[in-house]
Every structure is written in C-alpha cells, then in structure tokens.
Design a protein around this motif. Structure first.
Motif, short mmCIF file in Angstrom:
data_model
loop_
_atom_site.label_atom_id
_atom_site.label_comp_id
_atom_site.label_asym_id
_atom_site.label_seq_id
_atom_site.Cartn_x
_atom_site.Cartn_y
_atom_site.Cartn_z
N SER A 1 21.47 41.71 25.47
CA SER A 1 22.79 42.07 24.94
C SER A 1 23.59 40.83 24.56
N SER A 2 24.64 41.04 23.75
CA SER A 2 25.56 39.94 23.41
C SER A 2 26.30 39.47 24.66
N HIS A 3 26.51 40.37 25.62
CA HIS A 3 27.16 39.98 26.88
C HIS A 3 26.34 38.88 27.55
N SER A 4 25.04 39.09 27.65
CA SER A 4 24.16 38.12 28.30
C SER A 4 24.02 36.84 27.47
N GLN A 5 23.85 37.00 26.16
CA GLN A 5 23.48 35.86 25.32
C GLN A 5 24.67 35.03 24.84
N GLN A 6 25.86 35.66 24.77
CA GLN A 6 27.02 34.93 24.25
C GLN A 6 28.20 34.82 25.22
N TRP A 7 28.24 35.70 26.23
CA TRP A 7 29.45 35.77 27.03
C TRP A 7 29.23 35.54 28.53
N ILE A 8 28.11 34.88 28.89
CA ILE A 8 28.03 34.29 30.24
C ILE A 8 28.30 32.81 30.02
N LEU A 9 29.48 32.38 30.39
CA LEU A 9 29.97 31.06 30.00
C LEU A 9 29.70 30.02 31.09
N ASP A 10 29.83 28.77 30.71
CA ASP A 10 29.67 27.66 31.65
C ASP A 10 31.04 27.30 32.21
N LYS A 11 31.09 27.06 33.53
CA LYS A 11 32.39 26.82 34.17
C LYS A 11 33.11 25.60 33.59
N GLN A 12 32.35 24.54 33.29
CA GLN A 12 32.97 23.32 32.73
C GLN A 12 33.56 23.59 31.34
N ASP A 13 32.84 24.38 30.54
CA ASP A 13 33.36 24.74 29.21
C ASP A 13 34.66 25.52 29.34
N LEU B 1 37.85 41.39 39.02
CA LEU B 1 38.34 41.25 37.65
C LEU B 1 39.55 40.30 37.58
N ARG B 2 40.10 39.98 38.73
CA ARG B 2 41.23 39.05 38.78
C ARG B 2 40.75 37.60 39.01
N THR B 3 39.44 37.40 38.95
CA THR B 3 38.85 36.05 39.02
C THR B 3 38.10 35.81 37.71
N ASP B 4 37.42 34.65 37.63
CA ASP B 4 36.63 34.33 36.42
C ASP B 4 35.19 34.83 36.51
N VAL B 5 34.81 35.52 37.58
CA VAL B 5 33.38 35.81 37.76
C VAL B 5 32.79 36.65 36.62
N CYS B 6 33.61 37.52 36.01
CA CYS B 6 33.09 38.35 34.91
C CYS B 6 32.74 37.52 33.67
N LEU B 7 33.25 36.28 33.62
CA LEU B 7 32.94 35.38 32.50
C LEU B 7 31.75 34.47 32.80
N LEU B 8 31.38 34.36 34.09
CA LEU B 8 30.43 33.32 34.50
C LEU B 8 29.09 33.85 35.03
N TYR B 9 29.07 35.13 35.46
CA TYR B 9 27.86 35.63 36.14
C TYR B 9 27.47 37.01 35.60
N PRO B 10 26.16 37.33 35.67
CA PRO B 10 25.71 38.68 35.27
C PRO B 10 26.26 39.75 36.23
N PRO B 11 26.46 40.96 35.74
CA PRO B 11 27.10 41.99 36.57
C PRO B 11 26.32 42.36 37.83
N TYR B 12 24.98 42.29 37.80
CA TYR B 12 24.24 42.67 39.01
C TYR B 12 24.49 41.67 40.14
N GLN B 13 24.69 40.37 39.80
CA GLN B 13 25.00 39.38 40.84
C GLN B 13 26.40 39.63 41.42
N ILE B 14 27.33 40.03 40.56
CA ILE B 14 28.70 40.36 41.03
C ILE B 14 28.63 41.56 41.97
N ALA B 15 27.82 42.56 41.60
CA ALA B 15 27.68 43.76 42.44
C ALA B 15 27.14 43.39 43.83
#
Length: 267
Positions: A8-20, A184-198
């Motif tokens: 998905s575009s979520h995986s390929q474009q929207w898992i970001l790097d923390k430094q970026d 959702l009040r942290t950056d984790v949704c921008l940095l990690y896949p959803p199964y790891q957050i779960a």
C-alpha cells in the motif's frame, strides 16, 4: 481495511523516518518547544475526536482524519494552514474515503461552530471563523499534500486478531483499543506499521491489567521487539506529558505561539 499493507501507499510512502520528521519541524520548533508542539497536536486530536463524535462518525473515520492531519504537518509548517481549518477538512475527507457517507457542508460548519462555543471556549474567544468555501479549498490543498494516498491502515483490525489469538477477554480489548486511540496523539502512526502499534498497545494493557501469563505469548511473536518498545516508550511519554498538563490554563498561550500564515496583501 482488507488488502495488503506492504503493497500500500501507507507502507511505501507514509512510514517516515524520525530524523526527517524532526527536520521538517525545525521551523515550528523555533516558536515552540518539542513538548509544546506535542501539546498542540494533542489538543487538535481532541478537537477532531469531539467533532467526529458530534457528527456520530465511527472511530475508524476519526482515526483516519487524525492521521491525515498529522501527515499534512509532517510535510508542512503550522503556518501553512490554520490547524482549526485543517481539522474539519480532514474529517470531511476521511468520511468520504472510509465510505461513511457524505457529511453536508452546512452541518459540518454548524457542528464546528457549536463545538468551539461549548467545548473549546477555553481555547478560542472568537467564534469558528471558517465557511464552506474555506473547507473545500483546503480539501484540495490537503489532497495535493497527501499525494492522493488516502487509504490508511489502522491498528484496530490487527488488535482484534491479536486479542483473539491470545484467547483473552473483553476487558483487555477495551483497554488496548483506548490505548490505540491515545496513540494517535503521538507520532507513532507516522513512524511504524499498524500491527506493531497494535502489539505495543496490547503490551501496555497487559502490564496495566497485570496479565503476567501473557509474557510467553509476546516472547513467541515474530516481530521486531525493539520497534515495539520504541512505540511503548512514545505512548508512556505521552501519558507522562498528559498527567502534568493543565490544558485549559495553557492552551490559549500555546495557540498564540503557533506560527501564523502571512495575511494576503491588501488590494
């Protein structure tokens, strides 16, 4: 949401790097400290939650709107668009993408007006200043900045599967679900896949409920536990920040420090 997350575009474009992410925020962090920046985003996640509940939206729609909001500011300064305008715009777009049904523009504006007046009067002395044309214009800008990547995979589905696999009862699911909402009040949704957050939210819930018997189950998971622990730390840090934050006393000053858009030149 069904489908393959990894393609998905979520995986390929929207898992970001923390430094970026931190680099993109440098302009805003001249005006706000990192804690203040996070508090601003906690506040607007609360605004999106309240608007969503008043519109009777499913939690999935509210979560998607919150992710759109965070993605926009991952690539833009707060001065580019007033967050108070972007919040309802994200709700409008998420309700379409999640096939909730069309929210009428007049209803959205009227709910924004009443929510600002009744729920957030401690933050805003003025009335909600935007109208339908502002939200529709903002929606185009949001779509462009999201690069039309609108499908968001949330941690709720993997969480349901994990709790089922663990053979645990509703109390654990209820608490883990609430922790996912808080994440959702942290950056984790921008940095990690959803199964790891779960998994991280489930682990926090097991600790709170003192479910020691689940340790072996976690040990047998085929997952990057370092990443899971990073997510756990981010959520625990959120709770530490939340505990001491007097939102009603501080938020007006914080909102006044946000970099503002330059007014258009007078004709």
């Amino acid at each position: 949401m069904a489908g393959n997350f990894w393609q998905s575009s979520h995986s390929q474009q929207w898992i970001l790097d923390k430094q970026d992410l931190l680099r993109e925020r440098q302009h805003d962090l001249l005006a706000l400290s990192e804690d203040e920046y996070q508090k601003v985003f906690i506040f607007f996640a609360n605004v999106i939650q309240v608007l969503g509940e008043q519109l009777k939206l499913r939690q999935q729609v509210i979560a998607t709107a919150t992710v759109y909001f965070k993605r926009f500011y991952a690539r833009n300064s707060l001065k580019n668009i007033d967050p108070l305008l972007l919040a309802p715009t994200c709700i409008l777009l998420a309700s379409k993408v999640e096939e909730f049904g069309v929210i009428s523009n007049s209803r959205l504006i009227s709910i924004c007006q009443s929510a600002i007046k009744t729920k957030f009067s401690y933050a805003y002395a003025q009335e909600f200043p935007y109208r339908t044309n502002h939200i529709l214009e903002c929606e185009f800008y949001l779509l462009e900045n999201l690069d039309c990547c609108l499908i968001v995979y949330q941690p709720y589905r993997p969480l349901l599967q994990l709790v089922q696999d663990m053979g645990q009862e509703d109390q654990l699911l209820t608490l883990s679900w609430r922790i996912v909402n808080d994440s959702l009040r942290t950056d984790v949704c921008l940095l990690y896949p959803p199964y790891q957050i779960a998994i991280a939210c489930l682990q926090i819930a097991c600790v709170i409920l003192q479910k020691d018997a689940t340790k072996q189950w976690f040990a047998e998971l085929n997952v990057d536990l370092d990443k899971v622990q990073e997510i756990v730390r981010a959520i625990v840090n959120l709770y530490e920040l939340w505990k001491d934050w007097k939102e009603k006393d501080e938020i007006q000053l914080l909102l006044s420090k946000i970099p503002k858009p330059k007014p258009p030149p007078q004709r």
